[in-house]
Write a protein that holds these residues in place. Sequence first.
Motif, PDB file in Angstrom:
ATOM      1  N   ALA A  71       0.824  -1.210   0.000  1.00  0.00           N
ATOM      2  CA  ALA A  71       0.000   0.000   0.000  1.00  0.00           C
ATOM      3  C   ALA A  71       0.857   1.258   0.000  1.00  0.00           C
ATOM      4  O   ALA A  71       1.889   1.328   0.668  1.00  0.00           O
ATOM      5  N   ASP A  72       0.403   2.254  -0.739  1.00  0.00           N
ATOM      6  CA  ASP A  72       1.022   3.574  -0.674  1.00  0.00           C
ATOM      7  C   ASP A  72       0.533   4.352   0.542  1.00  0.00           C
ATOM      8  O   ASP A  72       1.239   5.226   1.047  1.00  0.00           O
ATOM      9  N   ILE A  73      -0.682   4.052   0.998  1.00  0.00           N
ATOM     10  CA  ILE A  73      -1.274   4.735   2.147  1.00  0.00           C
ATOM     11  C   ILE A  73      -1.934   3.683   3.031  1.00  0.00           C
ATOM     12  O   ILE A  73      -2.607   2.786   2.528  1.00  0.00           O
ATOM     13  N   ARG A 129       3.778   5.978   2.032  1.00  0.00           N
ATOM     14  CA  ARG A 129       5.072   5.550   1.497  1.00  0.00           C
ATOM     15  C   ARG A 129       5.865   6.808   1.127  1.00  0.00           C
ATOM     16  O   ARG A 129       5.368   7.675   0.383  1.00  0.00           O
ATOM     17  N   ARG A 130       7.074   6.945   1.656  1.00  0.00           N
ATOM     18  CA  ARG A 130       7.843   8.177   1.431  1.00  0.00           C
ATOM     19  C   ARG A 130       8.157   8.390  -0.045  1.00  0.00           C
ATOM     20  O   ARG A 130       8.064   9.520  -0.553  1.00  0.00           O
ATOM     21  N   SER A 131       8.500   7.324  -0.753  1.00  0.00           N
ATOM     22  CA  SER A 131       8.790   7.481  -2.185  1.00  0.00           C
ATOM     23  C   SER A 131       7.551   7.922  -2.958  1.00  0.00           C
ATOM     24  O   SER A 131       7.654   8.617  -3.979  1.00  0.00           O
ATOM     25  N   PHE A 132       6.380   7.542  -2.494  1.00  0.00           N
ATOM     26  CA  PHE A 132       5.118   7.973  -3.112  1.00  0.00           C
ATOM     27  C   PHE A 132       4.936   9.480  -2.929  1.00  0.00           C
ATOM     28  O   PHE A 132       4.579  10.199  -3.877  1.00  0.00           O
ATOM     29  N   LEU A 133       5.190   9.991  -1.718  1.00  0.00           N
ATOM     30  CA  LEU A 133       5.093  11.435  -1.480  1.00  0.00           C
ATOM     31  C   LEU A 133       6.063  12.195  -2.387  1.00  0.00           C
ATOM     32  O   LEU A 133       5.700  13.225  -2.986  1.00  0.00           O
ATOM     33  N   HIS A 154       5.288  12.205  -6.372  1.00  0.00           N
ATOM     34  CA  HIS A 154       4.212  13.082  -6.829  1.00  0.00           C
ATOM     35  C   HIS A 154       4.309  14.497  -6.252  1.00  0.00           C
ATOM     36  O   HIS A 154       3.404  15.306  -6.472  1.00  0.00           O
ATOM     37  N   GLY A 155       5.418  14.786  -5.552  1.00  0.00           N
ATOM     38  CA  GLY A 155       5.584  16.125  -4.990  1.00  0.00           C
ATOM     39  C   GLY A 155       4.489  16.496  -4.011  1.00  0.00           C
ATOM     40  O   GLY A 155       4.064  17.661  -3.954  1.00  0.00           O
ATOM     41  N   LEU A 156       4.038  15.516  -3.232  1.00  0.00           N
ATOM     42  CA  LEU A 156       2.956  15.770  -2.278  1.00  0.00           C
ATOM     43  C   LEU A 156       3.521  16.464  -1.044  1.00  0.00           C
ATOM     44  O   LEU A 156       4.260  15.873  -0.261  1.00  0.00           O
ATOM     45  N   ARG A 157       3.164  17.729  -0.896  1.00  0.00           N
ATOM     46  CA  ARG A 157       3.591  18.542   0.232  1.00  0.00           C
ATOM     47  C   ARG A 157       2.421  19.390   0.714  1.00  0.00           C
ATOM     48  O   ARG A 157       1.460  19.631  -0.004  1.00  0.00           O
ATOM     49  N   PHE A 158       2.527  19.864   1.958  1.00  0.00           N
ATOM     50  CA  PHE A 158       1.482  20.692   2.543  1.00  0.00           C
ATOM     51  C   PHE A 158       1.648  22.141   2.078  1.00  0.00           C
ATOM     52  O   PHE A 158       2.781  22.627   1.950  1.00  0.00           O
ATOM     53  N   PRO A 159       0.546  22.850   1.831  1.00  0.00           N
ATOM     54  CA  PRO A 159       0.650  24.245   1.354  1.00  0.00           C
ATOM     55  C   PRO A 159       1.219  25.152   2.437  1.00  0.00           C
ATOM     56  O   PRO A 159       0.792  25.111   3.589  1.00  0.00           O
ATOM     57  N   GLU A 160       2.201  25.953   2.073  1.00  0.00           N
ATOM     58  CA  GLU A 160       2.824  26.877   3.017  1.00  0.00           C
ATOM     59  C   GLU A 160       2.392  28.303   2.706  1.00  0.00           C
ATOM     60  O   GLU A 160       1.755  28.582   1.694  1.00  0.00           O
ATOM     61  N   GLY A 161       2.761  29.215   3.595  1.00  0.00           N
ATOM     62  CA  GLY A 161       2.427  30.614   3.396  1.00  0.00           C
ATOM     63  C   GLY A 161       1.280  31.061   4.274  1.00  0.00           C
ATOM     64  O   GLY A 161       0.154  31.220   3.802  1.00  0.00           O
ATOM     65  N   VAL A 187      -4.346  15.180   1.026  1.00  0.00           N
ATOM     66  CA  VAL A 187      -4.854  13.830   1.234  1.00  0.00           C
ATOM     67  C   VAL A 187      -5.755  13.407   0.077  1.00  0.00           C
ATOM     68  O   VAL A 187      -5.678  12.261  -0.392  1.00  0.00           O
ATOM     69  N   VAL A 188      -6.600  14.315  -0.421  1.00  0.00           N
ATOM     70  CA  VAL A 188      -7.464  13.952  -1.554  1.00  0.00           C
ATOM     71  C   VAL A 188      -6.622  13.648  -2.787  1.00  0.00           C
ATOM     72  O   VAL A 188      -6.868  12.668  -3.496  1.00  0.00           O
ATOM     73  N   ARG A 189      -5.608  14.462  -3.060  1.00  0.00           N
ATOM     74  CA  ARG A 189      -4.709  14.169  -4.187  1.00  0.00           C
ATOM     75  C   ARG A 189      -4.058  12.805  -3.997  1.00  0.00           C
ATOM     76  O   ARG A 189      -3.964  12.006  -4.945  1.00  0.00           O
ATOM     77  N   ALA A 190      -3.615  12.534  -2.775  1.00  0.00           N
ATOM     78  CA  ALA A 190      -2.952  11.255  -2.502  1.00  0.00           C
ATOM     79  C   ALA A 190      -3.899  10.090  -2.754  1.00  0.00           C
ATOM     80  O   ALA A 190      -3.494   9.056  -3.320  1.00  0.00           O
ATOM     81  N   TYR A 191      -5.160  10.219  -2.350  1.00  0.00           N
ATOM     82  CA  TYR A 191      -6.119   9.138  -2.581  1.00  0.00           C
ATOM     83  C   TYR A 191      -6.278   8.853  -4.075  1.00  0.00           C
ATOM     84  O   TYR A 191      -6.348   7.690  -4.493  1.00  0.00           O
ATOM     85  N   PHE A 192      -6.354   9.893  -4.876  1.00  0.00           N
ATOM     86  CA  PHE A 192      -6.508   9.686  -6.319  1.00  0.00           C
ATOM     87  C   PHE A 192      -5.247   9.077  -6.940  1.00  0.00           C
ATOM     88  O   PHE A 192      -5.333   8.293  -7.895  1.00  0.00           O
TER      89      PHE A 192
END
Length: 504
Positions: free
Chosen positions: A119-121, A163-167, A170-177, A188-193
Amino acid sequence: MAEVGVPKVSVVVPAYNCGPHIEKLAASLLRQSLPADEFEAIFVDDGSTDDTAERLDRLAAEHPHITVLHIENSGWPSRPRNLGIDHARGEYVFFADDDDWFADEALERLHACAKANDADIVVGKMAGYGRPVPRELFRKNRFDATLGNSPLIDSLTCHKLFRRSFLNEHGLRFPEGGKRRLEDHSLVVRAYFLSRRTSVLSDYTCYHHVQRGDARNVTAGQLDPSSYYASVREALDVVDANTEPGPLRDRLHRRWLRNEMLSRLRGKRLLNAPEAWLEQVALEIQKVIQDRFAPGVAGGLPPLLRAVAYLAEQGRVADLRRLARWEAGIAAHGTIDELRRADHAVTVTIAAELRAADQPVGFRADDGRDVLVLPMEEIAPEVLDATAQVRKARLDLVARHRETGAEIFLPNTFETERITGTTGADTVHLVHRATATIDFAALNGGRTRGSWLLKARITNVGWTEDARLPLVFICRADGSRPRIRDERKVWNRVRSAVGRRIKR
């Protein structure tokens, strides 16, 4: 270990002015059944001004698998979490909050589930303390869960195993600013898709999610309506980019309508809100409903929520208040009809119903339909059509472990009886009856030491309400025969004693 020197899991924790509240999480990490050389914990101190930094440094000095990063205050968990990902070495990453804690076998079980299912998640079962957590999602294990085949959309916090390689792939990061409410929803929604496989581990409560009594969690406090619903729109954009118009998109959109919008316009939550702020929230919700949602989004809700959405879309805030005052009195009421025991097993039969104050929730017959009776006449009967929901009404029996908060759905047989005339000549109300056998040799995989409370959970027409039943089951050891404390008898003794004193 998958590779020499590579941890199985990296736990990433943003920390800010948590002080002694960090100790419970730290202690739970030190108790993990996963060996200390097979995981790491990375605390990112977000410029704390209390003694948090010193507490974390002492912890890291004593335990080589714990690391602390100190950064200037960013004001929100996103940057600390992103830095944690960048410094993580583990095959998998779990995001935890500084005032939550893990069950003792959580990391070992989550990692084993991930490896067994590639599993990736992995979404581990959660227990909530002052915070809502998914219920239906954790009814059973789901080792190949998708947004289409399960209620995965109900779990949008980041407290999961990735999975760290999965993050990174796909460049999955939390929005900053700045302060970005719902910062984990879009990720999380992007990750699910994107996930090749997502698993839900429901047979062990992995994570304990807490709302601190002092309300100083970093994201606590009153939201700004404009920026909050801008974040909702960003999450809806992710859904729209990955789905076509139709039932799936409507069902996913419905999650935000239900949780981030209508929940704020109901019952005590609405009544406790400042009036000017509520007007702003209602306006933002009205715009999102009108701009973004197809008719099928609200149409798929149960009748109570359809009524709230109907009033919200029309901007009828005064009527929302009227409805909220009535709904604030809704509660589930349950009684025990029969109790039998045999060795390690207990069989219990209960009856339960929903009431508004002291009156049962009623339904009016209207051209062959069951129409929910509300304290206002200005809502069209088709909006309040409850026929399908009345047929699907459900009564669950739930055992809750008092010491850990873990909840177990108990298999049961139940039936619903229609009682006529109680709230009017042309109305009916529903009484649900259920029977369940609790085998304490097998409950929770045999992990039963402690006290178990019993609850009746009614789900019908937009409410999910619990009635605490007056039984406590006390197990001295795992799998042992329970001692039953019947609080009806305790209360009767207390009432008799009080009565005798009054007579004197």
